[in-house]
Scaffold this motif. Structure first.
Motif, mmCIF file in Angstrom:
data_model
loop_
_atom_site.group_PDB
_atom_site.id
_atom_site.type_symbol
_atom_site.label_atom_id
_atom_site.label_comp_id
_atom_site.label_asym_id
_atom_site.label_seq_id
_atom_site.Cartn_x
_atom_site.Cartn_y
_atom_site.Cartn_z
ATOM 1 N N THR A 165 -21.762 -84.566 -44.308
ATOM 2 C CA THR A 165 -20.459 -83.957 -44.580
ATOM 3 C C THR A 165 -19.609 -83.935 -43.312
ATOM 4 O OG1 THR A 165 -21.498 -82.542 -46.252
ATOM 5 C CG2 THR A 165 -19.294 -81.931 -45.504
ATOM 6 N N ILE A 166 -20.231 -83.560 -42.222
ATOM 7 C CA ILE A 166 -19.515 -83.495 -40.946
ATOM 8 C C ILE A 166 -19.044 -84.885 -40.516
ATOM 9 C CG2 ILE A 166 -19.770 -82.943 -38.501
ATOM 10 C CD1 ILE A 166 -21.852 -80.804 -39.382
ATOM 11 N N ALA B 127 -10.728 -87.952 -40.530
ATOM 12 C CA ALA B 127 -9.727 -87.510 -39.551
ATOM 13 C C ALA B 127 -9.267 -88.662 -38.658
ATOM 14 C CB ALA B 127 -10.309 -86.382 -38.701
ATOM 15 N N VAL B 128 -10.223 -89.449 -38.163
ATOM 16 C CA VAL B 128 -9.870 -90.570 -37.282
ATOM 17 C C VAL B 128 -9.032 -91.594 -38.042
ATOM 18 C CG1 VAL B 128 -10.796 -92.492 -35.948
ATOM 19 C CG2 VAL B 128 -11.861 -90.235 -35.779
ATOM 20 N N ALA B 129 -9.412 -91.874 -39.292
ATOM 21 C CA ALA B 129 -8.659 -92.841 -40.094
ATOM 22 C C ALA B 129 -7.255 -92.327 -40.399
ATOM 23 C CB ALA B 129 -9.419 -93.137 -41.389
ATOM 24 N N GLU B 130 -7.121 -91.053 -40.712
ATOM 25 C CA GLU B 130 -5.808 -90.466 -40.968
ATOM 26 C C GLU B 130 -4.917 -90.578 -39.733
ATOM 27 O OE1 GLU B 130 -4.068 -89.221 -43.308
ATOM 28 O OE2 GLU B 130 -5.379 -88.750 -44.968
ATOM 29 N N ALA C 270 -4.548 -84.486 -38.767
ATOM 30 C CA ALA C 270 -5.778 -85.234 -38.505
ATOM 31 C C ALA C 270 -6.556 -84.616 -37.343
ATOM 32 C CB ALA C 270 -5.447 -86.692 -38.213
ATOM 33 N N VAL C 271 -5.844 -84.223 -36.289
ATOM 34 C CA VAL C 271 -6.512 -83.590 -35.141
ATOM 35 C C VAL C 271 -7.146 -82.267 -35.562
ATOM 36 C CG1 VAL C 271 -6.142 -82.523 -32.885
ATOM 37 C CG2 VAL C 271 -5.077 -84.719 -33.419
ATOM 38 N N THR C 272 -6.435 -81.487 -36.362
ATOM 39 C CA THR C 272 -6.988 -80.219 -36.851
ATOM 40 C C THR C 272 -8.255 -80.448 -37.659
ATOM 41 O OG1 THR C 272 -4.782 -79.217 -36.930
ATOM 42 C CG2 THR C 272 -6.508 -78.166 -38.242
ATOM 43 N N LEU C 273 -8.256 -81.479 -38.484
ATOM 44 C CA LEU C 273 -9.427 -81.812 -39.299
ATOM 45 C C LEU C 273 -10.606 -82.203 -38.414
ATOM 46 C CD1 LEU C 273 -10.189 -82.137 -42.342
ATOM 47 C CD2 LEU C 273 -9.644 -84.557 -42.093
ATOM 48 N N LEU C 274 -10.344 -82.968 -37.363
ATOM 49 C CA LEU C 274 -11.428 -83.373 -36.469
ATOM 50 C C LEU C 274 -11.919 -82.198 -35.629
ATOM 51 C CD1 LEU C 274 -13.112 -85.809 -35.710
ATOM 52 C CD2 LEU C 274 -11.461 -86.335 -33.904
ATOM 53 N N GLU C 275 -11.028 -81.294 -35.262
ATOM 54 C CA GLU C 275 -11.454 -80.088 -34.536
ATOM 55 C C GLU C 275 -12.411 -79.256 -35.387
ATOM 56 O OE1 GLU C 275 -7.575 -79.283 -31.630
ATOM 57 O OE2 GLU C 275 -7.663 -78.392 -33.641
ATOM 58 N N ALA C 276 -12.108 -79.150 -36.687
ATOM 59 C CA ALA C 276 -12.999 -78.417 -37.587
ATOM 60 C C ALA C 276 -14.353 -79.107 -37.692
ATOM 61 C CB ALA C 276 -12.355 -78.298 -38.971
#
Length: 568
Positions: free
Chosen positions: A279-280, A287-290, A307-313
């Motif tokens: 999942t992670i 996130a990287v693709a977005e 996208a950055v917020t998603l990768l931070e999570a």
């Protein structure tokens, strides 16, 4: 209770909890059962080195460690794995005891915990053991796992070597191992993607992508869509297809693969849980693709921020679930660092110039453009007044590189000036009646100019020759308006050179008078230039359309010139 009894009891309790939490979907974790399991595990000790059932005991310990990992009890799982490795090394101090399959299972377990160095050493021992056996069906699995571990350690060359060896081994033996083949094909795909960053071998990516696609579908059909391996396969497949679509500038296909990545992430969360490794990883890949998809598009800043917020999570979940030093956590943190650097450039300096080439740097300027053309594998877009540097062999600044790009099946789209646009009115006309009265006609004056005879006509002839040789990959259009400067765009960067004169004669073979700026794809200059090219492309005429409308365009130019006010 004996060590064996504690071990049997721990396995039974772990299997019971995993079955209940996976299939019965309780409202919350059964803390008492987990506490009991932890107590059982703490009482498990290393088996007696003299135990005659060494293969069985080692297999049980590895199985227990896998169960604990599946339950999210990472610390206990790694503790059991460490104990198992120490025990197996002790037992084998003076003799060979464990089969290749046992060492392979332990190596794969250590890799799952992110301990890549020990995983590599254990898998090498497994491979050595497999080479000595007369019947070693595990050999393909071991080689595939070595490829995966090498890849995660960053050894791309070794990863490709082991994956190729694994596929050779499996092809040479009867039967098939879907899991090992999936792993080997996945490693080869990742190696091709990594190589594409250096030599941009998109053809190799396409080939490995097709093979991985077949392996993934086969594995998913066998395991079901909710299995972690199936989810991992779908995520890797969607990621690779997104990158291929992005490299080909296929926006519609890119967006479809982003949607597929979102579905994979949601399925992983639903089937495996929000903190499961797959999942992670799926969230990080999304996130990287977005972030990549947002480059240069409308609303790109907001999309990149999301996208950055998603990768931070994803990073926070990785630290909590996998550990701060886990290989996957480190990979996510590295990706996040790159995104934050790109965001800082976008927010603070949206119009970023990578380099400005002054008149004294013409050799460096031409070298940079030549390198950009020679390394491009997808598209080249050019706006130019005449385009002689790109088409004519007599100058041969970029013609050879353009032909090389066309040979690589790179799409080359070109927009040049129509000689009958508004700039033609600046063509010098003699004030005194010349011997040849035709030169009182502006159209004839243009036709007699060195620009028309030495640049426009030769460029058209060169284009028609290349069009005949590469009909699918080159297209030229003619703009009805004056072009204020030349723009060259590749997949990753752009060059802009403003024209410093309105004289058409001075826009070709300009010598050392010019300057030019280079900008990367993350610069707002790239987005503006790409948008400008697309608008102008839609408004410009093909060669056949230009020919059909050339006479009316010349007549219109004559009329406009005759009625244009002059200063006396």
């Amino acid at each position: 209770m004996t060590t064996t009894q504690y071990l049997d009891d721990a396995i039974a309790v772990a299997e019971k909890i995993l079955l209940e939490e996976t299939h019965l979907a309780p409202s919350g974790p059964r803390h008492r059962d987990r506490s009991r399991l932890a107590a059982c595990v703490k009482n498990v000790r290393r088996p007696d080195p003299a135990d005659k059932y060494q293969q069985l005991r080692a297999g049980q310990l590895i199985h227990l460690a896998k169960l604990l990992s599946a339950l999210g009890m990472k610390t206990l799982s790694l503790s059991v794995a460490d104990m198992t490795l120490r025990h197996m090394e002790t037992v084998e101090a003076d003799r060979e005891v464990y089969a290749a399959s046992v060492w392979n299972e332990l190596g794969a377990l250590l890799a799952e915990h992110g301990d890549m160095e020990r995983a590599r050493l254990v898998l090498c021992r497994a491979l050595s053991r497999a080479e000595r056996g007369c019947h070693v069906p595990e050999r393909g699995r071991i080689l595939a796992n070595l490829g995966a571990v090498s890849l995660r350690r960053g050894d791309v060359g070794d990863a490709g070597f082991w994956a190729d060896k694994a596929l050779e081994e499996m092809d040479a033996r009867p039967g098939d191992d879907p899991d090992a083949r999936l792993t080997a094909d996945w490693v080869r795909l990742e190696v091709a993607r990594a190589s594409a960053g250096a030599d941009r071998d998109l053809g190799r990516i396409s080939d490995t992508l097709q093979k991985f696609d077949r392996s993934a579908e086969h594995s998913i059909a066998l395991k079901g869509g909710d299995h972690p391996a199936a989810i991992a396969a779908r995520r890797a497949l969607a990621t690779a297809k997104f990158e291929a679509a992005a490299a080909g500038h296929d926006v519609e296909l890119s967006e479809r693969q982003l949607s597929e990545l979102e579905i994979v992430r949601l399925n992983a969360s639903a089937f495996l849980g929000a903190t499961h490794r797959e999942t992670i990883v799926a969230q990080a890949a999304l996130a990287v693709a977005e972030f990549e998809a947002a480059s240069g598009g409308s609303g790109s800043l907001l999309r990149r921020q999301r996208a950055v917020t998603l990768l931070e999570a994803a990073e926070e979940m990785a630290v909590e679930a996998l550990g701060r030093e886990h290989a996957q956590t480190l990979a996510i943190r590295e990706a996040l660092a790159h995104l934050r650097v790109a965001m800082a450039q976008t927010e603070g300096y949206p119009f970023v110039i990578e380099h400005m080439y002054m008149p004294g740097e013409n050799a460096e300027r031409n070298g940079a453009k030549l390198d950009a053309i020679e390394t491009e594998q997808s598209m080249l877009s050019l706006i130019a007044h005449g385009g002689s540097s790109y088409f004519l062999s007599e100058t041969d600044r970029f013609r050879s590189a353009i032909i090389g790009a066309l040979e690589r099946r790179v799409t080359f789209r070109v927009i040049i000036s129509s000689p009958w646009n508004n700039l033609a009115s600046s063509t010098p006309i003699p004030r005194e009646p010349p011997e040849d009265a035709r030169l009182l006609d502006l159209v004839d004056a243009v036709k007699e100019s060195s620009y028309y005879r030495e640049s426009f006509l030769p460029v058209i002839n060169a284009y028609l020759e290349l069009k005949e040789r590469y009909p699918e990959f080159i297209e030229l259009k003619l703009a009805r308006i004056d072009l204020s400067g030349s723009i060259l765009l590749t997949s990753d960067l752009g060059f802009f050179e403003p024209y410093i004169t309105t004289d058409p004669e001075g826009r070709t073979r300009r010598g050392p008078r010019v300057f030019e700026v280079k900008f990367l794809k993350d610069s707002a200059y790239y987005a503006d230039s790409a948008a400008q090219f697309q608008r102008l492309w839609e408004l410009s005429s093909t060669w056949k359309q230009f020919q059909a409308g050339e006479d009316p365009a010349q007549d219109a130019l004559r009329v406009a010139w005759r009625h244009w006010p002059t200063v006396t």
